[in-house]
Scaffold this motif. Structure first.
Motif, PDB file in Angstrom:
ATOM      1  N   ARG A 171       0.849  -1.198   0.000  1.00  0.00           N
ATOM      2  CA  ARG A 171       0.000   0.000   0.000  1.00  0.00           C
ATOM      3  C   ARG A 171       0.877   1.237   0.000  1.00  0.00           C
ATOM      4  O   ARG A 171       1.816   1.349   0.782  1.00  0.00           O
ATOM      5  CB  ARG A 171      -0.921   0.005   1.217  1.00  0.00           C
ATOM      6  CG  ARG A 171      -2.033  -1.020   1.122  1.00  0.00           C
ATOM      7  CD  ARG A 171      -3.156  -0.723   2.109  1.00  0.00           C
ATOM      8  NE  ARG A 171      -4.252  -1.678   1.962  1.00  0.00           N
ATOM      9  CZ  ARG A 171      -5.219  -1.558   1.074  1.00  0.00           C
ATOM     10  NH1 ARG A 171      -5.237  -0.534   0.246  1.00  0.00           N
ATOM     11  NH2 ARG A 171      -6.191  -2.464   1.005  1.00  0.00           N
ATOM     12  N   THR A 172       0.574   2.155  -0.895  1.00  0.00           N
ATOM     13  CA  THR A 172       1.300   3.409  -0.985  1.00  0.00           C
ATOM     14  C   THR A 172       0.773   4.368   0.091  1.00  0.00           C
ATOM     15  O   THR A 172      -0.264   4.106   0.704  1.00  0.00           O
ATOM     16  CB  THR A 172       1.121   4.031  -2.374  1.00  0.00           C
ATOM     17  OG1 THR A 172      -0.264   4.340  -2.562  1.00  0.00           O
ATOM     18  CG2 THR A 172       1.576   3.066  -3.456  1.00  0.00           C
ATOM     19  N   ARG A 205      -2.810   5.108   0.168  1.00  0.00           N
ATOM     20  CA  ARG A 205      -3.626   3.906   0.352  1.00  0.00           C
ATOM     21  C   ARG A 205      -3.971   3.183  -0.950  1.00  0.00           C
ATOM     22  O   ARG A 205      -4.816   2.297  -0.972  1.00  0.00           O
ATOM     23  CB  ARG A 205      -4.920   4.221   1.134  1.00  0.00           C
ATOM     24  CG  ARG A 205      -4.668   4.710   2.555  1.00  0.00           C
ATOM     25  CD  ARG A 205      -5.966   4.846   3.332  1.00  0.00           C
ATOM     26  NE  ARG A 205      -5.677   5.196   4.722  1.00  0.00           N
ATOM     27  CZ  ARG A 205      -5.392   4.327   5.679  1.00  0.00           C
ATOM     28  NH1 ARG A 205      -5.340   3.048   5.395  1.00  0.00           N
ATOM     29  NH2 ARG A 205      -5.148   4.732   6.915  1.00  0.00           N
ATOM     30  N   ALA A 206      -3.304   3.560  -2.025  1.00  0.00           N
ATOM     31  CA  ALA A 206      -3.457   2.810  -3.262  1.00  0.00           C
ATOM     32  C   ALA A 206      -2.601   1.545  -3.176  1.00  0.00           C
ATOM     33  O   ALA A 206      -1.716   1.436  -2.326  1.00  0.00           O
ATOM     34  CB  ALA A 206      -3.029   3.660  -4.450  1.00  0.00           C
ATOM     35  N   GLU A 207      -2.874   0.587  -4.049  1.00  0.00           N
ATOM     36  CA  GLU A 207      -2.089  -0.640  -4.062  1.00  0.00           C
ATOM     37  C   GLU A 207      -1.081  -0.600  -5.206  1.00  0.00           C
ATOM     38  O   GLU A 207      -1.366  -0.079  -6.288  1.00  0.00           O
ATOM     39  CB  GLU A 207      -2.998  -1.867  -4.215  1.00  0.00           C
ATOM     40  CG  GLU A 207      -3.830  -2.167  -2.980  1.00  0.00           C
ATOM     41  CD  GLU A 207      -4.558  -3.491  -3.095  1.00  0.00           C
ATOM     42  OE1 GLU A 207      -4.606  -4.052  -4.218  1.00  0.00           O
ATOM     43  OE2 GLU A 207      -5.081  -3.974  -2.071  1.00  0.00           O
TER      44      GLU A 207
END
Length: 259
Positions: A131-132, A135-137
């Motif tokens: 997770r960045t 909160r993106a993958e």
């Protein structure tokens, strides 16, 4: 051993070593020791392994802070990083590729590897999702530990490769997909060390990139972990680059082979 002819501004360049995927700056330990013995200033950078734009920007910041000329040395994916970073810097006087990607403008790692017979790398990759901060993958890639020796370091002792496999640093998957915005080997003198027993980057691909860049090339019987297994040979070619006389303009040195 002593250094030879200095660069055009009268000083020997600082050698900046940039590692590739699945390893870290300690992979240059033997090369560093060899260069230090020759009196050549050297530093090894911790490559973030997040993608060409991010990694090149980080490297450029490090190199811009160095007083005097710099010789950039990249291993594997580190070749992508030095190629992009050099285009943004005015103190880089040469590029050394060690079993590395010397990409053309608009070309990606996958573009090059797709033109040559498959290596052992692809089937040995282990993807992991992270997770960045927003909160993106994202996906990053490891080498499977059971395949690490065969793919990366077949000519090193098992005890060493098992430790290296456990300590490996992953690379963002996007790093293999990004196109290079620059091909700085077109304007800078280049050198290349081909690892003839490489199971990660096909030796044919290495020879193709070295030839295209007009690089002064040597060939060494070694795995992809050539900096660890053959540090004297790698350092020797870096020393050749670091002590070579250079004209103000870029002239392509003649190729040579050392099998």
């Amino acid at each position: 051993m002593t250094t030879g002819t200095s660069f055009k501004n009268g000083s020997t360049p600082t050698v900046v070593l940039v590692h590739g995927a699945f390893t870290d700056a300690s992979s240059w330990a033997g090369v560093i020791a060899e260069l230090q013995e020759s009196g050549i200033p050297v530093t090894a950078v911790a490559n973030p392994l997040r993608g060409a734009a991010t990694d090149a920007a980080y490297l450029a910041g490090v190199v811009a802070a160095i007083d005097g000329p710099v010789l950039l040395v990249g291993h594997s994916y580190g070749g992508v990083v030095i190629t992009v970073a050099a285009a943004e810097l005015d103190n880089v006087v040469g590029l050394v590729y060690v079993a590395a990607f010397a990409l053309e403008e608009g070309e990606s790692v996958l573009d090059v590897t797709g033109r040559f017979p498959d290596s052992l790398l692809g089937p040995a990759l282990r993807p992991a999702v992270l997770r960045t901060p927003d909160r993106a993958e994202a996906v990053e890639l490891y080498l499977r530990e059971d395949r690490f020796p065969a793919v990366f370091a077949a000519d090193l002792p098992e005890r060493l490769t098992s430790v290296a496999a456990a300590a490996q640093r992953p690379i963002a998957a996007v790093a293999f997909e990004e196109s290079s915005p620059d091909a700085s080997w077109k304007t800078l003198p280049s050198w290349y060390v081909v690892a003839t027993a490489d199971q990660a980057i096909h030796p044919g691909a290495q020879r193709f990139m070295a030839r295209r860049a007009g690089a002064d090339t040597v060939e060494v019987e070694a795995s992809h972990a050539i900096a660890l297994s053959r540090p004297a040979a790698v350092a020797g070619h870096i020393r050749t680059a670091a002590t070579a006389p250079h004209a103000v303009g870029h002239t392509r040195p003649a190729q040579r082979s050392n099998r």
